[in-house]
Scaffold this motif. Structure first.
Motif, PDB file in Angstrom:
ATOM      1  N   GLU A 112       1.044  -1.089  -0.088  1.00  0.00           N
ATOM      2  CA  GLU A 112       0.006   0.314   0.581  1.00  0.00           C
ATOM      3  C   GLU A 112       1.094   1.404   0.220  1.00  0.00           C
ATOM      4  O   GLU A 112       1.114   1.505   1.282  1.00  0.00           O
ATOM      5  CB  GLU A 112      -0.510  -0.111   1.187  1.00  0.00           C
ATOM      6  CG  GLU A 112      -1.892  -0.948   1.114  1.00  0.00           C
ATOM      7  CD  GLU A 112      -2.165  -1.378   2.707  1.00  0.00           C
ATOM      8  OE1 GLU A 112      -1.954  -1.073   3.354  1.00  0.00           O
ATOM      9  OE2 GLU A 112      -3.815  -1.968   2.692  1.00  0.00           O
ATOM     10  N   GLU A 114       2.439   5.004  -0.307  1.00  0.00           N
ATOM     11  CA  GLU A 114       2.222   6.490   1.119  1.00  0.00           C
ATOM     12  C   GLU A 114       0.785   6.716  -0.193  1.00  0.00           C
ATOM     13  O   GLU A 114       0.601   7.547  -1.494  1.00  0.00           O
ATOM     14  CB  GLU A 114       2.740   7.226   0.753  1.00  0.00           C
ATOM     15  CG  GLU A 114       4.067   7.085   1.560  1.00  0.00           C
ATOM     16  CD  GLU A 114       5.507   7.752   1.573  1.00  0.00           C
ATOM     17  OE1 GLU A 114       4.847   8.716   1.548  1.00  0.00           O
ATOM     18  OE2 GLU A 114       6.069   7.708   3.136  1.00  0.00           O
ATOM     19  N   GLY A 115      -0.461   7.341   0.215  1.00  0.00           N
ATOM     20  CA  GLY A 115      -1.422   8.354   0.032  1.00  0.00           C
ATOM     21  C   GLY A 115      -2.245   7.331  -0.744  1.00  0.00           C
ATOM     22  O   GLY A 115      -3.592   7.296  -1.500  1.00  0.00           O
ATOM     23  N   TYR A 116      -2.016   5.648  -0.625  1.00  0.00           N
ATOM     24  CA  TYR A 116      -3.338   4.550  -0.575  1.00  0.00           C
ATOM     25  C   TYR A 116      -4.625   5.237   0.328  1.00  0.00           C
ATOM     26  O   TYR A 116      -4.550   4.977   1.670  1.00  0.00           O
ATOM     27  CB  TYR A 116      -2.882   3.269  -0.635  1.00  0.00           C
ATOM     28  CG  TYR A 116      -3.171   2.224  -0.621  1.00  0.00           C
ATOM     29  CD1 TYR A 116      -4.254   1.968  -1.119  1.00  0.00           C
ATOM     30  CD2 TYR A 116      -3.818   1.475   1.326  1.00  0.00           C
ATOM     31  CE1 TYR A 116      -5.523   1.037  -1.805  1.00  0.00           C
ATOM     32  CE2 TYR A 116      -5.364   0.738   0.632  1.00  0.00           C
ATOM     33  CZ  TYR A 116      -5.741   0.054  -0.361  1.00  0.00           C
ATOM     34  OH  TYR A 116      -6.919  -1.160  -0.288  1.00  0.00           O
ATOM     35  N   ASP A 117      -5.832   4.748  -0.429  1.00  0.00           N
ATOM     36  CA  ASP A 117      -6.711   4.969   0.438  1.00  0.00           C
ATOM     37  C   ASP A 117      -7.753   3.822   0.218  1.00  0.00           C
ATOM     38  O   ASP A 117      -8.449   3.437  -0.975  1.00  0.00           O
ATOM     39  CB  ASP A 117      -7.619   6.591  -0.324  1.00  0.00           C
ATOM     40  CG  ASP A 117      -8.634   6.597   0.320  1.00  0.00           C
ATOM     41  OD1 ASP A 117      -9.553   5.938   1.708  1.00  0.00           O
ATOM     42  OD2 ASP A 117      -9.596   7.370   0.114  1.00  0.00           O
ATOM     43  N   GLU A 118      -7.839   3.161   1.465  1.00  0.00           N
ATOM     44  CA  GLU A 118      -8.512   1.712   1.211  1.00  0.00           C
ATOM     45  C   GLU A 118     -10.297   2.222   0.957  1.00  0.00           C
ATOM     46  O   GLU A 118     -10.840   1.105   0.999  1.00  0.00           O
ATOM     47  CB  GLU A 118      -8.165   1.142   2.636  1.00  0.00           C
ATOM     48  CG  GLU A 118      -8.310   1.833   4.095  1.00  0.00           C
ATOM     49  CD  GLU A 118      -8.463   1.403   5.072  1.00  0.00           C
ATOM     50  OE1 GLU A 118      -9.005  -0.345   5.451  1.00  0.00           O
ATOM     51  OE2 GLU A 118      -7.243   1.216   5.455  1.00  0.00           O
ATOM     52  N   TRP A 119     -10.564   3.412   1.446  1.00  0.00           N
ATOM     53  CA  TRP A 119     -12.073   3.824   1.294  1.00  0.00           C
ATOM     54  C   TRP A 119     -12.278   4.000  -0.259  1.00  0.00           C
ATOM     55  O   TRP A 119     -13.478   4.250  -0.403  1.00  0.00           O
ATOM     56  CB  TRP A 119     -11.492   4.662   2.358  1.00  0.00           C
ATOM     57  CG  TRP A 119     -12.410   4.072   3.380  1.00  0.00           C
ATOM     58  CD1 TRP A 119     -11.493   4.699   4.468  1.00  0.00           C
ATOM     59  CD2 TRP A 119     -12.352   3.173   4.413  1.00  0.00           C
ATOM     60  NE1 TRP A 119     -11.385   3.299   6.211  1.00  0.00           N
ATOM     61  CE2 TRP A 119     -12.583   2.697   5.714  1.00  0.00           C
ATOM     62  CE3 TRP A 119     -13.649   1.863   3.886  1.00  0.00           C
ATOM     63  CZ2 TRP A 119     -12.633   1.572   6.808  1.00  0.00           C
ATOM     64  CZ3 TRP A 119     -14.084   1.186   4.639  1.00  0.00           C
ATOM     65  CH2 TRP A 119     -13.534   1.356   6.287  1.00  0.00           C
ATOM     66  N   ASP A 120     -11.416   4.367  -0.680  1.00  0.00           N
ATOM     67  CA  ASP A 120     -11.559   4.518  -1.911  1.00  0.00           C
ATOM     68  C   ASP A 120     -11.867   3.110  -2.787  1.00  0.00           C
ATOM     69  O   ASP A 120     -10.891   2.632  -3.825  1.00  0.00           O
ATOM     70  CB  ASP A 120     -10.439   5.399  -2.869  1.00  0.00           C
ATOM     71  CG  ASP A 120     -10.684   6.326  -4.055  1.00  0.00           C
ATOM     72  OD1 ASP A 120     -11.032   5.661  -4.893  1.00  0.00           O
ATOM     73  OD2 ASP A 120      -9.714   7.561  -4.482  1.00  0.00           O
ATOM     74  N   ASP A 123      -8.933   3.234  -5.729  1.00  0.00           N
ATOM     75  CA  ASP A 123      -7.692   2.827  -5.247  1.00  0.00           C
ATOM     76  C   ASP A 123      -7.361   0.962  -4.647  1.00  0.00           C
ATOM     77  O   ASP A 123      -7.863   0.720  -3.677  1.00  0.00           O
ATOM     78  CB  ASP A 123      -7.363   3.551  -4.055  1.00  0.00           C
ATOM     79  CG  ASP A 123      -5.931   4.290  -3.436  1.00  0.00           C
ATOM     80  OD1 ASP A 123      -4.954   3.986  -5.057  1.00  0.00           O
ATOM     81  OD2 ASP A 123      -5.557   5.335  -2.735  1.00  0.00           O
ATOM     82  N   GLU A 124      -5.868   0.500  -5.513  1.00  0.00           N
ATOM     83  CA  GLU A 124      -5.969  -0.650  -5.152  1.00  0.00           C
ATOM     84  C   GLU A 124      -4.410  -1.038  -5.107  1.00  0.00           C
ATOM     85  O   GLU A 124      -3.538   0.004  -5.624  1.00  0.00           O
ATOM     86  CB  GLU A 124      -5.914  -1.627  -6.253  1.00  0.00           C
ATOM     87  CG  GLU A 124      -7.903  -1.620  -7.390  1.00  0.00           C
ATOM     88  CD  GLU A 124      -7.886  -3.352  -6.173  1.00  0.00           C
ATOM     89  OE1 GLU A 124      -7.338  -3.992  -5.751  1.00  0.00           O
ATOM     90  OE2 GLU A 124      -8.988  -3.088  -6.024  1.00  0.00           O
TER      91      GLU A 124
END
Length: 179
Positions: A112, A114-120, A123-124
């Motif tokens: 994941e 930096e900047g990864y958004d698990e709620w988006d 975004d994978e």
């Protein structure tokens, strides 16, 4: 991303590459030594058999095992050296991406950045399959679960991972997600 400087400018990267090369060289040299020992053992066994008039028990089996293991080890070492060279070249052209490592299975990890958004939903994480065949290397990566790592793409679908304090690099391939 950590910056625009190539990953090879980082002292940790250079040390990790050297550690990987050293391991590959150990495999190569160990394999060559095994084959040389097999040749010497074979010569001694033949000499003893001629002197005694009967073959030396198990000598042939030991020679075959040494040659087989030596050839496999030498090939593994050559492969490791070639991989280290390829990774070194690739890391001169890219910079490290920092992120978190999540373990998804025995040899499956998710990186994941930096900047990864698990709620988006768009975004994978980068899903990777470790290419190591040794259990201890796989366990070393599994111990990093939830920790910060550095990853860099080094080819089509290929990545390299490392973390602070690790003396080596780990190779991985992009894994397909199961539906």
């Amino acid at each position: 991303m950590e910056g625009v400087s190539p990953a090879t400018e980082d002292p940790h990267t250079r040390a990790a590459l050297e550690g990987y090369r050293a391991g590959a060289l150990r495999w190569l040299v160990g394999g060559v030594i095994a084959v040389v020992l097999a040749v010497l053992l074979g010569a001694v066994a033949i000499s003893l058999a001629e002197d005694r008039g009967r073959p030396v028990p198990l000598a042939g089996l030991v020679v075959v095992a040494l040659v087989s293991g030596g050839v496999v080890s030498a090939i593994a070492g050559l492969g490791g050296l070639a991989r280290a060279l390829r990774w070194s070249r690739a890391l001169r052209a890219v910079s490290w991406q920092r992120g978190l490592l999540r373990i998804a299975g025995p040899a499956i990890v998710a990186f994941e950045p930096e900047g990864y958004d698990e709620w988006d939903p768009d975004d994978e994480p980068v899903r990777l399959r470790l290419v190591s065949t040794s259990v201890w290397r796989t366990r070393q990566v599994q111990d990093l679960d939830g920790g910060e790592v550095r990853a860099a793409p080094v080819g089509s679908g290929q990545w390299v991972l490392t973390a602070e304090g690790l003396p080596t690099l780990f190779g991985a391939r992009t894994a397909r997600r199961r539906r």
